[in-house]
Design a protein around this motif. Sequence first.
Motif, mmCIF file in Angstrom:
data_model
loop_
_atom_site.group_PDB
_atom_site.id
_atom_site.type_symbol
_atom_site.label_atom_id
_atom_site.label_comp_id
_atom_site.label_asym_id
_atom_site.label_seq_id
_atom_site.Cartn_x
_atom_site.Cartn_y
_atom_site.Cartn_z
ATOM 1 N N VAL A 1 -6.902 -29.661 -0.674
ATOM 2 C CA VAL A 1 -7.195 -30.753 -1.603
ATOM 3 C C VAL A 1 -5.962 -31.633 -1.791
ATOM 4 O O VAL A 1 -6.061 -32.860 -1.804
ATOM 5 C CB VAL A 1 -7.688 -30.192 -2.956
ATOM 6 C CG1 VAL A 1 -7.799 -31.314 -3.993
ATOM 7 C CG2 VAL A 1 -9.024 -29.501 -2.788
ATOM 8 N N GLY A 2 -4.795 -30.990 -1.914
ATOM 9 C CA GLY A 2 -3.566 -31.769 -2.065
ATOM 10 C C GLY A 2 -3.326 -32.694 -0.887
ATOM 11 O O GLY A 2 -2.964 -33.864 -1.064
ATOM 12 N N LEU A 14 -5.774 -35.616 -1.066
ATOM 13 C CA LEU A 14 -5.400 -36.569 -2.109
ATOM 14 C C LEU A 14 -4.239 -37.461 -1.652
ATOM 15 O O LEU A 14 -4.240 -38.668 -1.892
ATOM 16 C CB LEU A 14 -5.018 -35.818 -3.390
ATOM 17 C CG LEU A 14 -6.150 -35.107 -4.133
ATOM 18 C CD1 LEU A 14 -5.585 -34.273 -5.278
ATOM 19 C CD2 LEU A 14 -7.166 -36.113 -4.662
ATOM 20 N N ARG A 44 -3.649 -38.317 1.278
ATOM 21 C CA ARG A 44 -4.187 -39.219 2.299
ATOM 22 C C ARG A 44 -5.177 -40.222 1.727
ATOM 23 O O ARG A 44 -5.837 -40.951 2.460
ATOM 24 C CB ARG A 44 -4.871 -38.405 3.388
ATOM 25 C CG ARG A 44 -3.951 -37.480 4.169
ATOM 26 C CD ARG A 44 -3.163 -38.210 5.208
ATOM 27 N NE ARG A 44 -4.020 -38.847 6.202
ATOM 28 C CZ ARG A 44 -3.576 -39.440 7.297
ATOM 29 N NH1 ARG A 44 -2.265 -39.453 7.542
ATOM 30 N NH2 ARG A 44 -4.405 -40.003 8.146
ATOM 31 N N TRP A 65 -7.812 -39.667 -0.565
ATOM 32 C CA TRP A 65 -9.151 -39.233 -0.966
ATOM 33 C C TRP A 65 -9.320 -39.360 -2.470
ATOM 34 O O TRP A 65 -8.449 -38.991 -3.243
ATOM 35 C CB TRP A 65 -9.370 -37.789 -0.523
ATOM 36 C CG TRP A 65 -10.693 -37.210 -0.921
ATOM 37 C CD1 TRP A 65 -11.924 -37.725 -0.672
ATOM 38 C CD2 TRP A 65 -10.904 -35.992 -1.655
ATOM 39 N NE1 TRP A 65 -12.904 -36.908 -1.172
ATOM 40 C CE2 TRP A 65 -12.304 -35.823 -1.784
ATOM 41 C CE3 TRP A 65 -10.059 -35.018 -2.191
ATOM 42 C CZ2 TRP A 65 -12.875 -34.737 -2.449
ATOM 43 C CZ3 TRP A 65 -10.619 -33.935 -2.832
ATOM 44 C CH2 TRP A 65 -12.008 -33.796 -2.964
ATOM 45 N N MET A 66 -10.479 -39.870 -2.904
ATOM 46 C CA MET A 66 -10.789 -40.027 -4.324
ATOM 47 C C MET A 66 -11.989 -39.147 -4.656
ATOM 48 O O MET A 66 -13.132 -39.498 -4.360
ATOM 49 C CB MET A 66 -11.102 -41.491 -4.646
ATOM 50 C CG MET A 66 -9.913 -42.418 -4.516
ATOM 51 S SD MET A 66 -8.650 -42.091 -5.786
ATOM 52 C CE MET A 66 -9.535 -42.615 -7.254
ATOM 53 N N PRO A 67 -11.783 -37.983 -5.267
ATOM 54 C CA PRO A 67 -12.898 -37.085 -5.573
ATOM 55 C C PRO A 67 -13.675 -37.550 -6.790
ATOM 56 O O PRO A 67 -13.148 -38.267 -7.656
ATOM 57 C CB PRO A 67 -12.203 -35.751 -5.843
ATOM 58 C CG PRO A 67 -10.864 -36.144 -6.374
ATOM 59 C CD PRO A 67 -10.482 -37.417 -5.641
ATOM 60 N N ILE A 98 -15.940 -32.347 -7.506
ATOM 61 C CA ILE A 98 -14.733 -31.541 -7.258
ATOM 62 C C ILE A 98 -14.835 -30.187 -7.948
ATOM 63 O O ILE A 98 -14.091 -29.253 -7.625
ATOM 64 C CB ILE A 98 -13.470 -32.298 -7.733
ATOM 65 C CG1 ILE A 98 -12.226 -31.678 -7.077
ATOM 66 C CG2 ILE A 98 -13.369 -32.314 -9.245
ATOM 67 C CD1 ILE A 98 -10.958 -32.485 -7.290
ATOM 68 N N SER A 138 -12.717 -35.305 2.301
ATOM 69 C CA SER A 138 -12.610 -36.527 3.085
ATOM 70 C C SER A 138 -12.927 -36.242 4.546
ATOM 71 O O SER A 138 -12.866 -35.097 5.009
ATOM 72 C CB SER A 138 -11.201 -37.101 2.977
ATOM 73 O OG SER A 138 -10.256 -36.233 3.598
#
Length: 361
Positions: free
Chosen positions: A87-88, A91, A93, A95-97, A101, A114
């Motif tokens: 996830v880190g 994010l 890169r 990515w907008m959750p 989530i 993503s």
Amino acid sequence: MPGSPPAEGPVRDRYFDTLRAVALVRVVTYHTFGWAWAGLLFPSMGVMFCLAGTLMARSLKRPAPVVIKSRVRRLLPPFWFWGVFVVGAMLVRGWMPGREIVYWVVPLGDPPGSAWGEQAWEILWYLRAYLWFVLLSPLLLKTFRLAPVPVLLASLVPIVACTYAWQPPDGRLGSALTDLATFLSCWLLGFAHHDGVLARLKPGAVVPLALGALAYGGWYAFSHQAEYGTYDLDENPLAQAFWSAGFVTLLMYAKARLRTDLAGLARFRRLDRLVTVFNARAVTIYLWHEIALILAVPLIDRFWDVPAFEAYLPLDSQWFMFGVGWVLIAVFVLLCGWVEDVAARKQPRLLPGGGAARMGP
């Protein structure tokens, strides 16, 4: 992969341990080479669900809430630890959750991600299916024990219905229902083995049905290549269900009737130790193997800058990437495997068994 039994309790069955290790190797091999025939050679996921079902039936001698809590506790910490990195990275890169989530906390549905990180997170369908099977097992086991053989025979009806009579909805619900229908028979075969149902059946009743399931699954896979674009079982739930059910039935029936235990594996100490590590670190290997294969590509790219490596190593070979991938998997086992010990409330170790070094005091 979840489903490994705790260290305490009955002596481990090397037959099951070896099947689990082979299943993991086959998964990594498939994700490296993409061989469509790999699932026909050894349907890893069906085998894994069957082994987990056997262990779940054994564990349900205790109160169901206690067993479910224990299984979930052993699954989630390694998943969370792995998820922090995945996830880190997504994010970072961009990515907008959204609200979905929450599935990264408890994967009752497929966690979102993503496109950039898809190769890493797409394997989570297994954890989601496993978690649902665990939650449903008290009810499934009671139903199975009412009429073991009829329930076992009927366990393929849901996937037939999903294929011919009712199309599951799109999205997380449809994916979950399809996977549960696909591997229900394998999970119940685990119950059947544990309860001795298979051992009581005569070969004339079991072998023809198992071979018939294999024949139908194989026929359906090859006859519907145009529809699915391949004969790969992973793309064809009905073929996967029947082939896995037939294959697993023969494996479990051989175990029940021939009493195969592979206890002789102990004579080969290094191989026996490797099987031990694979089983104690099954979740770690499963979660991190795709990341290892992803990282192998840029690492090998750097090897091209070294003239000696370029001259003497097969840098453009998938087999070389396969080898590098396993080296990286071993690194992840050493760096991250201890989380499985913590989840099982055991002393953290770099490697399990054999006097491996402990972490901490």
